[in-house]
Design a protein around this motif. Sequence first.
Motif, PDB file in Angstrom:
ATOM      1  N   TRP A 101       0.866  -1.171   0.000  1.00  0.00           N
ATOM      2  CA  TRP A 101       0.000   0.000   0.000  1.00  0.00           C
ATOM      3  C   TRP A 101       0.911   1.232   0.000  1.00  0.00           C
ATOM      4  CZ3 TRP A 101      -5.064  -0.450  -0.841  1.00  0.00           C
ATOM      5  CH2 TRP A 101      -5.861   0.686  -0.683  1.00  0.00           C
ATOM      6  N   TRP A 102       1.288   1.663  -1.210  1.00  0.00           N
ATOM      7  CA  TRP A 102       2.321   2.687  -1.396  1.00  0.00           C
ATOM      8  C   TRP A 102       2.007   4.022  -0.747  1.00  0.00           C
ATOM      9  CZ3 TRP A 102       6.920   1.146  -2.441  1.00  0.00           C
ATOM     10  CH2 TRP A 102       7.098  -0.055  -3.136  1.00  0.00           C
ATOM     11  N   SER A 103       0.746   4.346  -0.627  1.00  0.00           N
ATOM     12  CA  SER A 103       0.393   5.637  -0.032  1.00  0.00           C
ATOM     13  C   SER A 103       0.706   5.686   1.459  1.00  0.00           C
ATOM     14  CB  SER A 103      -1.086   5.951  -0.269  1.00  0.00           C
ATOM     15  OG  SER A 103      -1.901   4.933   0.283  1.00  0.00           O
ATOM     16  N   TRP A 104       0.996   4.530   2.060  1.00  0.00           N
ATOM     17  CA  TRP A 104       1.414   4.508   3.460  1.00  0.00           C
ATOM     18  C   TRP A 104       2.896   4.169   3.589  1.00  0.00           C
ATOM     19  CZ3 TRP A 104      -1.852   3.854   8.223  1.00  0.00           C
ATOM     20  CH2 TRP A 104      -3.068   4.530   8.080  1.00  0.00           C
ATOM     21  N   VAL A 105       3.521   3.719   2.522  1.00  0.00           N
ATOM     22  CA  VAL A 105       4.956   3.445   2.539  1.00  0.00           C
ATOM     23  C   VAL A 105       5.731   4.762   2.529  1.00  0.00           C
ATOM     24  CG1 VAL A 105       6.883   2.481   1.202  1.00  0.00           C
ATOM     25  CG2 VAL A 105       4.764   1.179   1.457  1.00  0.00           C
ATOM     26  N   PHE A 106       5.366   5.649   1.620  1.00  0.00           N
ATOM     27  CA  PHE A 106       6.108   6.909   1.492  1.00  0.00           C
ATOM     28  C   PHE A 106       6.040   7.781   2.757  1.00  0.00           C
ATOM     29  CE2 PHE A 106       5.571   5.783  -3.048  1.00  0.00           C
ATOM     30  CZ  PHE A 106       6.918   5.662  -3.341  1.00  0.00           C
ATOM     31  N   PRO A 107       4.907   7.859   3.446  1.00  0.00           N
ATOM     32  CA  PRO A 107       4.896   8.632   4.700  1.00  0.00           C
ATOM     33  C   PRO A 107       5.856   8.085   5.763  1.00  0.00           C
ATOM     34  CG  PRO A 107       2.678   8.340   3.892  1.00  0.00           C
ATOM     35  CD  PRO A 107       3.553   7.495   3.028  1.00  0.00           C
ATOM     36  N   SER A 139       6.939  15.693  12.065  1.00  0.00           N
ATOM     37  CA  SER A 139       7.135  14.788  10.918  1.00  0.00           C
ATOM     38  C   SER A 139       5.966  13.827  10.770  1.00  0.00           C
ATOM     39  CB  SER A 139       8.459  14.026  11.029  1.00  0.00           C
ATOM     40  OG  SER A 139       8.443  13.118  12.103  1.00  0.00           O
ATOM     41  N   ASN A 140       5.439  13.337  11.875  1.00  0.00           N
ATOM     42  CA  ASN A 140       4.271  12.456  11.808  1.00  0.00           C
ATOM     43  C   ASN A 140       3.031  13.209  11.325  1.00  0.00           C
ATOM     44  OD1 ASN A 140       4.585   9.580  12.603  1.00  0.00           O
ATOM     45  ND2 ASN A 140       5.654  10.490  14.339  1.00  0.00           N
ATOM     46  N   ALA A 141       2.880  14.458  11.717  1.00  0.00           N
ATOM     47  CA  ALA A 141       1.737  15.261  11.264  1.00  0.00           C
ATOM     48  C   ALA A 141       1.782  15.435   9.748  1.00  0.00           C
ATOM     49  CB  ALA A 141       1.723  16.619  11.967  1.00  0.00           C
ATOM     50  N   VAL A 142       2.936  15.803   9.234  1.00  0.00           N
ATOM     51  CA  VAL A 142       3.082  15.973   7.779  1.00  0.00           C
ATOM     52  C   VAL A 142       2.813  14.656   7.069  1.00  0.00           C
ATOM     53  CG1 VAL A 142       4.750  16.443   5.933  1.00  0.00           C
ATOM     54  CG2 VAL A 142       4.660  17.940   7.940  1.00  0.00           C
ATOM     55  N   ALA A 143       3.411  13.576   7.576  1.00  0.00           N
ATOM     56  CA  ALA A 143       3.297  12.272   6.926  1.00  0.00           C
ATOM     57  C   ALA A 143       1.878  11.726   6.944  1.00  0.00           C
ATOM     58  CB  ALA A 143       4.253  11.278   7.587  1.00  0.00           C
ATOM     59  N   TRP A 144       1.219  11.790   8.103  1.00  0.00           N
ATOM     60  CA  TRP A 144      -0.045  11.069   8.266  1.00  0.00           C
ATOM     61  C   TRP A 144      -1.287  11.927   8.123  1.00  0.00           C
ATOM     62  CZ3 TRP A 144       0.879   6.454   7.229  1.00  0.00           C
ATOM     63  CH2 TRP A 144       2.121   5.911   7.544  1.00  0.00           C
ATOM     64  N   ILE A 145      -1.177  13.223   8.359  1.00  0.00           N
ATOM     65  CA  ILE A 145      -2.352  14.088   8.220  1.00  0.00           C
ATOM     66  C   ILE A 145      -2.400  14.704   6.824  1.00  0.00           C
ATOM     67  CG2 ILE A 145      -3.503  16.147   9.128  1.00  0.00           C
ATOM     68  CD1 ILE A 145      -2.400  15.395  11.890  1.00  0.00           C
ATOM     69  N   VAL A 146      -1.246  14.739   6.135  1.00  0.00           N
ATOM     70  CA  VAL A 146      -1.210  15.327   4.793  1.00  0.00           C
ATOM     71  C   VAL A 146      -0.843  14.281   3.729  1.00  0.00           C
ATOM     72  CG1 VAL A 146      -0.160  17.097   3.336  1.00  0.00           C
ATOM     73  CG2 VAL A 146      -0.562  17.589   5.758  1.00  0.00           C
ATOM     74  N   VAL A 147       0.387  13.745   3.781  1.00  0.00           N
ATOM     75  CA  VAL A 147       0.905  12.903   2.701  1.00  0.00           C
ATOM     76  C   VAL A 147       0.074  11.627   2.502  1.00  0.00           C
ATOM     77  CG1 VAL A 147       2.903  11.603   1.850  1.00  0.00           C
ATOM     78  CG2 VAL A 147       3.244  13.819   2.961  1.00  0.00           C
ATOM     79  N   ALA A 148      -0.135  10.845   3.538  1.00  0.00           N
ATOM     80  CA  ALA A 148      -0.847   9.566   3.391  1.00  0.00           C
ATOM     81  C   ALA A 148      -2.274   9.746   2.866  1.00  0.00           C
ATOM     82  CB  ALA A 148      -0.840   8.787   4.701  1.00  0.00           C
ATOM     83  N   ASP A 168      -3.606   8.450  -0.712  1.00  0.00           N
ATOM     84  CA  ASP A 168      -4.718   7.493  -0.737  1.00  0.00           C
ATOM     85  C   ASP A 168      -5.799   7.944  -1.718  1.00  0.00           C
ATOM     86  OD1 ASP A 168      -3.985   5.422   0.974  1.00  0.00           O
ATOM     87  OD2 ASP A 168      -4.867   6.357   2.744  1.00  0.00           O
ATOM     88  N   ILE A 169      -6.089   9.229  -1.704  1.00  0.00           N
ATOM     89  CA  ILE A 169      -7.116   9.775  -2.598  1.00  0.00           C
ATOM     90  C   ILE A 169      -6.636   9.754  -4.049  1.00  0.00           C
ATOM     91  CG2 ILE A 169      -8.390  11.877  -3.226  1.00  0.00           C
ATOM     92  CD1 ILE A 169      -8.333  12.521  -0.113  1.00  0.00           C
ATOM     93  N   LEU A 170      -5.400  10.212  -4.276  1.00  0.00           N
ATOM     94  CA  LEU A 170      -4.884  10.302  -5.646  1.00  0.00           C
ATOM     95  C   LEU A 170      -4.583   8.945  -6.275  1.00  0.00           C
ATOM     96  CD1 LEU A 170      -2.440  13.342  -5.299  1.00  0.00           C
ATOM     97  CD2 LEU A 170      -4.715  13.327  -6.356  1.00  0.00           C
ATOM     98  N   VAL A 171      -3.982   8.047  -5.513  1.00  0.00           N
ATOM     99  CA  VAL A 171      -3.542   6.765  -6.060  1.00  0.00           C
ATOM    100  C   VAL A 171      -4.644   5.706  -6.022  1.00  0.00           C
ATOM    101  CG1 VAL A 171      -1.874   4.870  -5.796  1.00  0.00           C
ATOM    102  CG2 VAL A 171      -1.136   7.231  -5.462  1.00  0.00           C
ATOM    103  N   TYR A 172      -5.376   5.635  -4.922  1.00  0.00           N
ATOM    104  CA  TYR A 172      -6.332   4.551  -4.739  1.00  0.00           C
ATOM    105  C   TYR A 172      -7.794   4.993  -4.790  1.00  0.00           C
ATOM    106  CZ  TYR A 172      -2.140   2.082  -3.266  1.00  0.00           C
ATOM    107  OH  TYR A 172      -0.887   1.525  -3.218  1.00  0.00           O
ATOM    108  N   SER A 173      -8.041   6.288  -5.012  1.00  0.00           N
ATOM    109  CA  SER A 173      -9.401   6.842  -5.075  1.00  0.00           C
ATOM    110  C   SER A 173     -10.216   6.512  -3.829  1.00  0.00           C
ATOM    111  CB  SER A 173     -10.133   6.348  -6.329  1.00  0.00           C
ATOM    112  OG  SER A 173      -9.438   6.720  -7.482  1.00  0.00           O
ATOM    113  N   GLU A 174      -9.562   6.546  -2.688  1.00  0.00           N
ATOM    114  CA  GLU A 174     -10.227   6.279  -1.417  1.00  0.00           C
ATOM    115  C   GLU A 174     -11.070   7.492  -1.008  1.00  0.00           C
ATOM    116  OE1 GLU A 174     -10.124   3.557   0.791  1.00  0.00           O
ATOM    117  OE2 GLU A 174      -9.127   2.438  -0.795  1.00  0.00           O
ATOM    118  N   PRO A 175     -12.155   7.281  -0.256  1.00  0.00           N
ATOM    119  CA  PRO A 175     -12.978   8.403   0.191  1.00  0.00           C
ATOM    120  C   PRO A 175     -12.215   9.285   1.187  1.00  0.00           C
ATOM    121  CG  PRO A 175     -13.909   6.293   0.917  1.00  0.00           C
ATOM    122  CD  PRO A 175     -12.686   5.982   0.133  1.00  0.00           C
TER     123      PRO A 175
END
Length: 185
Positions: free
Chosen positions: A77-83, A121-130, A134-141
Amino acid sequence: MEKKFGIKEVVAMGIGTALFVVLTNVQIPLVIAPNTYLQPRMAIMAFFAAVFGPVVGGVIGLFGHALGDAIFYGSVWWSWVFPEAVVGIVIGLFAKKFAVKEGGFNTTANIISFNVIQVVSNAVAWIVVAPVLDILVYSEPANKVFAQGAFAFLGNVVIIGVLGTILLSVYSGISGKSSDLKMED
């Protein structure tokens, strides 16, 4: 400023990645948000990043998460790997400031500094990047992924804040004492 990257860092990447992968299945579910857990592997990554720097932290986050997903879940699940890599890189950028290897981590200022940096760093990674990935790559709600991101942020902040701080404190105490050793005549 001289940057050193050698065999110790390569070994740290290998050991850190292996530990990260092995700890993939050690998790406490956060029942409020689906597929979100407290995971001690984040403290391991933060520890290695704070000791060895951004390359080591980023590699452990990137490869550790990707390999862990592939081995235990069958897909990545790449959208959680990069964060994960973002957190490792950002914490690692401040490794010199934390003075872990020199035995200087155990000051109030360094412990607070480490925790402020890991929270940001966790705020940037998990509140923004992930969530955005998720929305862009996997079209998640959006409502689902921003909720997951917020809970992943909180869980990681707690795990790194407690376990990561303890690991760094113990290691810094040991590392500082061993650097005081002198060869006898």
